[in-house]
Design a protein around this motif. Sequence first.
Motif, short mmCIF file in Angstrom:
data_model
loop_
_atom_site.label_atom_id
_atom_site.label_comp_id
_atom_site.label_asym_id
_atom_site.label_seq_id
_atom_site.Cartn_x
_atom_site.Cartn_y
_atom_site.Cartn_z
N PRO A 1 1.02 -1.58 0.04
CA PRO A 1 0.08 0.14 -0.15
C PRO A 1 0.81 1.24 0.04
N ALA A 2 1.95 1.23 0.80
CA ALA A 2 3.13 2.37 0.54
C ALA A 2 3.72 2.45 -0.32
N LEU A 3 4.20 1.72 -1.03
CA LEU A 3 5.00 1.54 -2.55
C LEU A 3 3.70 2.05 -3.33
N VAL A 4 2.90 1.72 -3.50
CA VAL A 4 1.05 2.26 -4.13
C VAL A 4 0.94 4.01 -3.99
N LYS A 5 1.42 4.05 -2.74
CA LYS A 5 0.62 5.80 -2.07
C LYS A 5 1.89 5.96 -2.94
N GLU A 6 2.92 6.04 -2.95
CA GLU A 6 4.35 6.75 -3.28
C GLU A 6 4.15 7.15 -4.66
N ALA A 7 3.64 5.56 -5.76
CA ALA A 7 3.76 5.84 -7.14
C ALA A 7 2.77 6.58 -7.43
N GLY B 1 -0.41 10.22 -18.02
CA GLY B 1 -0.16 9.04 -18.76
C GLY B 1 0.41 8.18 -17.29
N SER B 2 1.39 7.32 -17.67
CA SER B 2 2.27 6.19 -17.32
C SER B 2 3.21 6.14 -16.29
N ALA B 3 3.12 6.14 -14.89
CA ALA B 3 4.36 6.52 -15.02
C ALA B 3 4.51 5.07 -13.76
N SER B 4 5.60 4.91 -13.09
CA SER B 4 6.10 2.89 -12.49
C SER B 4 7.62 3.55 -11.72
N LEU B 5 7.78 2.85 -10.98
CA LEU B 5 8.49 2.74 -9.18
C LEU B 5 8.87 1.02 -9.45
N GLU B 6 10.47 1.30 -9.05
CA GLU B 6 10.86 -0.13 -8.74
C GLU B 6 10.94 -0.39 -7.60
N ALA B 7 10.72 -1.73 -6.79
CA ALA B 7 12.13 -1.98 -4.92
C ALA B 7 12.67 -2.96 -5.53
N ASN B 8 13.27 -2.93 -4.45
CA ASN B 8 13.97 -5.09 -4.38
C ASN B 8 12.65 -6.08 -3.41
N GLY B 9 13.61 -6.98 -2.81
CA GLY B 9 12.56 -8.14 -2.25
C GLY B 9 12.13 -7.69 -0.89
N GLU B 10 12.65 -6.02 -0.35
CA GLU B 10 12.61 -6.31 0.76
C GLU B 10 11.52 -4.70 0.53
N GLY B 11 11.08 -4.31 -0.32
CA GLY B 11 10.22 -3.14 -0.53
C GLY B 11 10.59 -1.92 -0.88
N GLN B 12 11.58 -1.64 -0.76
CA GLN B 12 12.79 -0.32 -0.87
C GLN B 12 13.00 -0.34 -1.92
N VAL B 13 12.46 1.46 -2.69
CA VAL B 13 12.23 1.46 -3.66
C VAL B 13 14.33 1.63 -4.24
N VAL B 14 14.11 1.63 -5.73
CA VAL B 14 15.40 1.64 -6.27
C VAL B 14 15.69 2.44 -7.34
N ARG B 15 14.37 2.63 -8.21
CA ARG B 15 13.95 3.15 -9.51
C ARG B 15 12.68 3.80 -9.67
N ARG B 16 12.73 5.03 -10.44
CA ARG B 16 12.06 5.54 -10.57
C ARG B 16 11.56 6.41 -11.86
N ALA B 17 10.22 5.91 -12.13
CA ALA B 17 10.32 6.44 -13.68
C ALA B 17 9.15 7.45 -13.35
N PRO B 18 9.39 8.50 -14.20
CA PRO B 18 7.95 9.21 -13.70
C PRO B 18 7.39 9.48 -14.85
N ALA B 19 6.31 10.27 -15.42
CA ALA B 19 5.31 10.81 -16.14
C ALA B 19 5.60 11.27 -17.38
N ARG B 20 5.26 11.43 -18.48
CA ARG B 20 6.71 12.07 -19.29
C ARG B 20 5.38 12.81 -19.88
#
Length: 360
Positions: A301-307, A341-360
């Motif tokens: 839920p926190a990852l979705v909220k951050e995205a 548009g669309s945007a995304s973020l990636e997290a590792n197996g512990e749920g820590q964000v490692v990469r972000r791709a903002p909307a263009r």
Amino acid sequence: MTITTSAPPSRSTPVALARGFLTGAVIGGSLAALVVGVVVEKVPLFIGGLGLPIVYGLLLLLAGAPRRAREAEVVPRTALAVIESLRAIGGETSDVPVRFDLTVVPDDEPAYRVGITQDINLVDLPDYRPRGVLVVKYPPDRPWRVTIVKRPTPEWEERAAGAQLDSAPESTMVTEPSEGRSTGFVRLFGLLLAAAAVVFLFRVDLFEQQDSAASPAPTVTSTWSTTVVSSGTGTVSLGPDQSFLDDGELRKAINSLTEGKDPRQAITVFAQERVLSVVFSPSGTKAPQFDPLSLPYERFPALVKEAETTLGVHSPTSWQITADHLAGSLTIRVGVTGPEGSASLEANGEGQVVRRAPAR
């Protein structure tokens, strides 16, 4: 042929409008005939409701034969493409449907983006990685119908092995032309009109049935949950007043898919607002896999909220989470979509964000 990067035109031609109206009428009329046939106990009406879609489908098949013959004569083009992203979306056999986001780079035209779904054998799945170069083919007049060439010629295989391709912007995304709002409207109009006509023709019988068999109205609940588990997949669907972002809902759903069974590894876990799907790994396969119980569902839920709040999508309309091991390490991808548009973020197996791709 020049590929346009703007939204594809809709196909609201007179023929498309007529076909849309007939399709809606067949759907509405057949459904109404089935229901009314059961209620008034008229077997011919029920059989007619079953047979009408079959006859209509055969007529459409025959009418489209010349067009399919013309399309079959078109010689497809071959090009190189780079994988932007991929995720398995289901499957119960050795062939798993995989959703690819590709940048296609023709030799004599501008590069463009396209999304396709193609079955990939589990044995070959490790060969497909983000930024990998593939050989693809597509009809020149339908660039959205891209197919991955699994066994290219030696020449193209050599070109793919040594190619370094740049990504095309998402604004160049090519999709199949939509039917247009007017076609959808006439289809809905045909559906309602045909259903109303069937009910009107048998209104006397229907009212007699209602008078003779009056019964209290059933109670409808808006909170329900459905769990389906097969040999290769497991799916949990929630009711309209529930969400997988509710506290503990994801963990409970995963437990329901694995409870009472031997520990099973997963190829991918995919979640949306009210649908959770797990593609389990068949025994003995060497495809990248992980324990679905190991994911940090409490962090989702926190990852979705951050995205939704930090990537430039100010009015998100949908979200999705994909967890897989295809890129070498366990990766959790969170995507959001909205008017911007669309945007995304990636997290590792512990749920820590490692990469972000903002909307263009």
